[in-house]
Enzyme design. Structure first.
Site, PDB file in Angstrom:
ATOM      1  N   GLY A  45       0.840  -1.182   0.000  1.00  0.00           N
ATOM      2  CA  GLY A  45       0.000   0.000   0.000  1.00  0.00           C
ATOM      3  C   GLY A  45       0.880   1.239   0.000  1.00  0.00           C
ATOM      4  O   GLY A  45       1.998   1.213   0.518  1.00  0.00           O
ATOM      5  N   GLN A  50       2.963   9.935   1.263  1.00  0.00           N
ATOM      6  CA  GLN A  50       4.242   9.229   1.381  1.00  0.00           C
ATOM      7  C   GLN A  50       5.196   9.543   0.232  1.00  0.00           C
ATOM      8  O   GLN A  50       6.378   9.250   0.315  1.00  0.00           O
ATOM      9  CB  GLN A  50       4.018   7.720   1.455  1.00  0.00           C
ATOM     10  CG  GLN A  50       3.342   7.296   2.742  1.00  0.00           C
ATOM     11  CD  GLN A  50       3.185   5.797   2.777  1.00  0.00           C
ATOM     12  OE1 GLN A  50       2.212   5.265   2.250  1.00  0.00           O
ATOM     13  NE2 GLN A  50       4.141   5.128   3.395  1.00  0.00           N
ATOM     14  N   CYS A  92       5.739   0.210   7.541  1.00  0.00           N
ATOM     15  CA  CYS A  92       5.362   1.364   6.728  1.00  0.00           C
ATOM     16  C   CYS A  92       6.568   1.786   5.901  1.00  0.00           C
ATOM     17  O   CYS A  92       7.685   1.842   6.423  1.00  0.00           O
ATOM     18  CB  CYS A  92       4.910   2.506   7.644  1.00  0.00           C
ATOM     19  SG  CYS A  92       4.408   3.992   6.775  1.00  0.00           S
ATOM     20  N   LEU A  93       6.337   2.085   4.627  1.00  0.00           N
ATOM     21  CA  LEU A  93       7.431   2.496   3.752  1.00  0.00           C
ATOM     22  C   LEU A  93       8.064   3.811   4.205  1.00  0.00           C
ATOM     23  O   LEU A  93       9.214   4.081   3.875  1.00  0.00           O
ATOM     24  CB  LEU A  93       6.941   2.608   2.302  1.00  0.00           C
ATOM     25  CG  LEU A  93       6.473   1.286   1.680  1.00  0.00           C
ATOM     26  CD1 LEU A  93       5.898   1.525   0.289  1.00  0.00           C
ATOM     27  CD2 LEU A  93       7.591   0.261   1.640  1.00  0.00           C
ATOM     28  N   HIS A 134      -4.637   1.491   7.402  1.00  0.00           N
ATOM     29  CA  HIS A 134      -3.310   2.102   7.490  1.00  0.00           C
ATOM     30  C   HIS A 134      -3.180   3.218   6.455  1.00  0.00           C
ATOM     31  O   HIS A 134      -2.735   4.323   6.768  1.00  0.00           O
ATOM     32  CB  HIS A 134      -2.245   1.008   7.267  1.00  0.00           C
ATOM     33  CG  HIS A 134      -0.844   1.500   7.319  1.00  0.00           C
ATOM     34  ND1 HIS A 134      -0.013   1.249   8.387  1.00  0.00           N
ATOM     35  CD2 HIS A 134      -0.101   2.216   6.439  1.00  0.00           C
ATOM     36  CE1 HIS A 134       1.177   1.790   8.159  1.00  0.00           C
ATOM     37  NE2 HIS A 134       1.147   2.380   6.979  1.00  0.00           N
ATOM     38  N   GLU A 135      -3.589   2.925   5.207  1.00  0.00           N
ATOM     39  CA  GLU A 135      -3.446   3.920   4.136  1.00  0.00           C
ATOM     40  C   GLU A 135      -4.406   5.093   4.320  1.00  0.00           C
ATOM     41  O   GLU A 135      -4.037   6.244   4.085  1.00  0.00           O
ATOM     42  CB  GLU A 135      -3.634   3.267   2.762  1.00  0.00           C
ATOM     43  CG  GLU A 135      -2.614   2.181   2.436  1.00  0.00           C
ATOM     44  CD  GLU A 135      -1.160   2.581   2.632  1.00  0.00           C
ATOM     45  OE1 GLU A 135      -0.811   3.766   2.426  1.00  0.00           O
ATOM     46  OE2 GLU A 135      -0.353   1.710   3.012  1.00  0.00           O
ATOM     47  N   HIS A 138      -3.001   7.462   6.709  1.00  0.00           N
ATOM     48  CA  HIS A 138      -2.028   8.359   6.076  1.00  0.00           C
ATOM     49  C   HIS A 138      -2.736   9.583   5.488  1.00  0.00           C
ATOM     50  O   HIS A 138      -2.247  10.703   5.595  1.00  0.00           O
ATOM     51  CB  HIS A 138      -1.255   7.658   4.954  1.00  0.00           C
ATOM     52  CG  HIS A 138      -0.030   6.951   5.401  1.00  0.00           C
ATOM     53  ND1 HIS A 138       1.051   7.592   5.971  1.00  0.00           N
ATOM     54  CD2 HIS A 138       0.313   5.647   5.342  1.00  0.00           C
ATOM     55  CE1 HIS A 138       1.993   6.717   6.250  1.00  0.00           C
ATOM     56  NE2 HIS A 138       1.576   5.516   5.882  1.00  0.00           N
TER      57      HIS A 138
END
Length: 169
Positions: A45, A50, A92-93, A134-135, A138
């Site tokens: 994701g 991000q 998380c990226l 999660h996304e 963000h």
């Protein structure tokens, strides 16, 4: 085109994204770039903040490019229903090397638009549910480390500061 992924504490990560109002070729190109960036980073994701863009856009693909049917584009998403409870590890990226267990709903129903502006609803369970939450977090400016205990958060932030000092972050 692979976009640079920003890391915490980049301010854009903690700002709510702006709603998308233009559904044009530029948006579709950006969505394609987000998928390419996510795959290159081996993520499942990726949210627009991000990659430094404060817009309510996220892409998800649990198959990691193996099944085109699993690709999801969520523009202006909102969670309309939650049920159950999961306590699973997340990464998380924007927080490489940080993984912690987070409490999430086991099942969610979301409402969103696709890259053409068409509204739809979708359900997610288990990993997909966690990824959607999660996304969308963000897009709301909420980071997963703020959903863990203050002790674990302090340890994670200490680790980040140590990596920053070492030039590894």
């Amino acid at each position: 085109m692979i976009l640079p992924i920003v890391k915490y504490p980049e301010p854009v990560l903690q700002q709510p994204g702006e709603p998308v109002t233009e559904f044009d070729d530029e948006l579709r190109k950006f969505v394609a770039d987000m998928f390419e960036t996510m795959y290159a980073a081996q993520g499942i994701g990726l949210a627009a903040p991000q990659v430094g863009v404060s817009k309510r856009i996220t892409v998800i693909d649990l198959s990691n490019a193996k099944d085109p049917e699993k690709k999801m584009v969520l523009v202006n998403p909102e969670i309309i229903q939650r049920s159950g409870r999961l306590y699973e590890e997340e990464g998380c990226l924007s927080f490489p090397e940080i993984r912690e267990k987070v409490v999430r709903a086991a099942k969610v129903r979301i409402r969103a638009q696709d890259e053409f502006g068409e509204w739809f609803e979708a359900e997610g369970e288990e990993l997909l549910s966690r990824c959607m939450q999660h996304e969308i977090d963000h897009l709301d400016g909420t980071l997963f480390i703020f959903r863990i205990s203050s002790l674990k958060r302090d340890l994670a932030l200490r680790k980040i500061r140590k990596m920053q000092r070492a030039g590894e972050w």
